[in-house]
Design a protein around this motif. Structure first.
Motif, short mmCIF file in Angstrom:
data_model
loop_
_atom_site.label_atom_id
_atom_site.label_comp_id
_atom_site.label_asym_id
_atom_site.label_seq_id
_atom_site.Cartn_x
_atom_site.Cartn_y
_atom_site.Cartn_z
N THR A 78 0.59 -1.23 0.21
CA THR A 78 0.35 0.11 -0.21
C THR A 78 1.04 1.06 0.16
N ARG A 79 1.12 2.36 -0.67
CA ARG A 79 1.48 3.14 -1.37
C ARG A 79 1.62 4.02 0.29
N ASP A 86 7.53 9.82 0.11
CA ASP A 86 8.31 10.49 -1.20
C ASP A 86 8.27 12.16 -0.82
N PRO A 87 8.73 12.47 -0.48
CA PRO A 87 8.09 14.43 -0.39
C PRO A 87 8.31 14.77 -1.92
N ARG A 88 9.28 14.42 -3.22
CA ARG A 88 9.00 15.05 -3.93
C ARG A 88 8.36 14.72 -5.32
N GLY A 93 0.97 17.47 1.69
CA GLY A 93 0.94 15.97 3.40
C GLY A 93 2.44 16.01 3.18
N ALA A 94 2.41 15.66 1.56
CA ALA A 94 3.82 14.63 1.63
C ALA A 94 5.48 15.13 2.84
N MET A 95 5.83 16.70 1.78
CA MET A 95 6.91 17.49 2.34
C MET A 95 7.15 17.45 4.54
N ALA A 96 5.53 17.76 4.57
CA ALA A 96 5.54 17.19 5.75
C ALA A 96 5.52 16.11 7.02
N LYS A 97 4.89 14.44 5.73
CA LYS A 97 5.04 13.38 6.50
C LYS A 97 6.70 13.63 6.08
N GLY A 231 5.83 -2.65 -8.28
CA GLY A 231 4.68 -1.37 -6.83
C GLY A 231 5.09 -1.20 -6.13
N GLU A 232 6.65 -1.79 -5.67
CA GLU A 232 7.11 -1.09 -5.17
C GLU A 232 8.29 -0.94 -4.87
N PRO A 233 9.10 0.05 -4.10
CA PRO A 233 9.66 0.77 -3.49
C PRO A 233 11.79 0.56 -4.36
N PRO A 234 12.43 1.28 -4.93
CA PRO A 234 13.88 0.95 -5.22
C PRO A 234 14.65 0.82 -4.23
#
Length: 357
Positions: A78-79, A86-88, A93-97, A231-234
């Motif tokens: 699950t993403r 990844d804040p990019r 809210g990606a940057m805050a997390k 679909g997984e993080p490298p």
């Protein structure tokens, strides 16, 4: 006359025994046939298109064989769950997390995250603002312009008492939840906990399951292309995950085969060193099904950055299916096999008695 009756009785007993053995198989076969016929897209034969299908339309049953009920299939991640944010991405809210801890999926992790967000962070913020305010006040109040003649004060008893007692009181208050968390992290696993042994090698992980028939799984990092395809993080995806049951106490044992490694999964608030010649042990209970990623967190050589950890937490029935797919056994399987063998023996004895008559 009596001899004829005995023969008839023996024949009837034999037929009854055969019917007793065949009846369950017939019921199972009928159930399977009903399930296949009721499945969408099933026709007279497997892969036959339904009458409602358009010409040239490919139905699922043409390409995917029917899956056995209870069979194991790898869980899709699950993403943003159990993995770094990844804040990019530009998502809200990606940057805050990315500036705080990952969301937690264990009771200890939830407690630690609460302690950080609602206890430590407010205290740190308040102290920082207080010191900043005092510093600005001193700069303005005691500048050369405001005080042409500098004060010759060297001691202030009241201030010295305050700045000694107040920090000590703050540390005592912080110590209460800190020691509570420390004690929770070192709880002894219960006797019925599922034991999983993680062995660190240069540079991959091995997982063994002594409670389930000595299953052993070797886990290596996937290439970036394969990870993205799945679909997984490298650099976090692996070819074989450590599969565990969710909601069940786990006894995680770690040991190093060559040098010191460290088994760490941030979203589960779990970190334990794997030291050669020493077996460490720690309790872990995962709250939700999912895939949780981590890495070796102890510098262990040139490829230290390439030995990730992936834990797949499944519901107990799916975990049992995975164990059996690996050739292992679940607690209680032996009792079921013994009961089945006893039933078969009883049927054979009944048949032999019937034939003897």
């Amino acid at each position: 006359m009596g001899h004829t009756l005995r023969i008839k009785f023996a024949t009837l007993s034999l037929l009854a025994a055969l019917a007793f053995v065949a009846a369950p198989q017939a019921v199972v076969a009928q159930d399977d046939a009903d399930a296949i016929s009721a499945a969408p897209g099933s026709g007279e034969n497997f892969g036959e298109a339904p009458e409602s299908a358009a010409e040239g339309e490919i139905v699922a049953s043409e390409t995917v064989p029917p899956q056995t009920e209870g069979a194991y299939s790898p869980m899709a991640p699950t993403r943003d769950k159990g993995m770094p944010t990844d804040p990019r991405t530009g998502e809200p809210g990606a940057m805050a997390k990315s500036l705080t801890f990952q969301d937690q999926y264990s009771k200890d992790g939830e407690y630690a995250l609460w302690m950080h967000n609602w206890f430590l962070l407010p205290v740190i913020t308040a102290i920082s603002l207080l010191v900043l305010g005092l510093l600005l006040y001193v700069v303005v109040r005691y500048s050369r312009r405001a005080n042409p003649e500098p004060s010759k004060t060297t001691h202030n008893t009241a201030i010295e008492v305050v700045w000694t007692i107040l920090p000590a009181a703050i540390l005592v208050v912080i110590a209460v939840p800190s020691l509570t968390l420390l004690a929770r992290q070192y709880e002894t696993p219960p006797e019925d906990a599922v034991t999983i042994k993680a062995t660190g090698y240069q540079w991959y992980w091995g997982y063994s399951y002594p409670d389930h028939g000595e299953i052993e799984v070797i886990s290596n990092m996937l290439s970036d292309a394969d990870a993205i395809k799945n679909g997984e993080p490298p650099q976090l995806a692996v070819d074989n995950r450590m599969v565990v049951p969710v909601g069940v106490p786990l006894r995680i044992q770690t040991i190093g085969a060559d040098v010191i490694h460290s088994f760490a999964i941030p979203s589960l608030w779990f970190k334990q060193d794997a030291i050669p010649g020493r077996l460490n042990e720690k309790l872990l209970t995962i709250d939700e099904p999912g895939v949780y990623y981590g890495q070796c967190s102890e510098l262990c050589g040139t490829r230290h950055a390439y030995m990730p950890i992936a834990i797949e937490a499944l519901p107990p029935d799916e975990f049992a299916a995975w164990v059996r797919s690996q050739g292992g056994t679940m607690p209680g399987d032996e009792a079921v096999e013994e009961a089945s063998a006893a039933e078969d023996t009883a049927v054979e004895e009944t048949t032999e008695v019937a034939l003897a008559l």
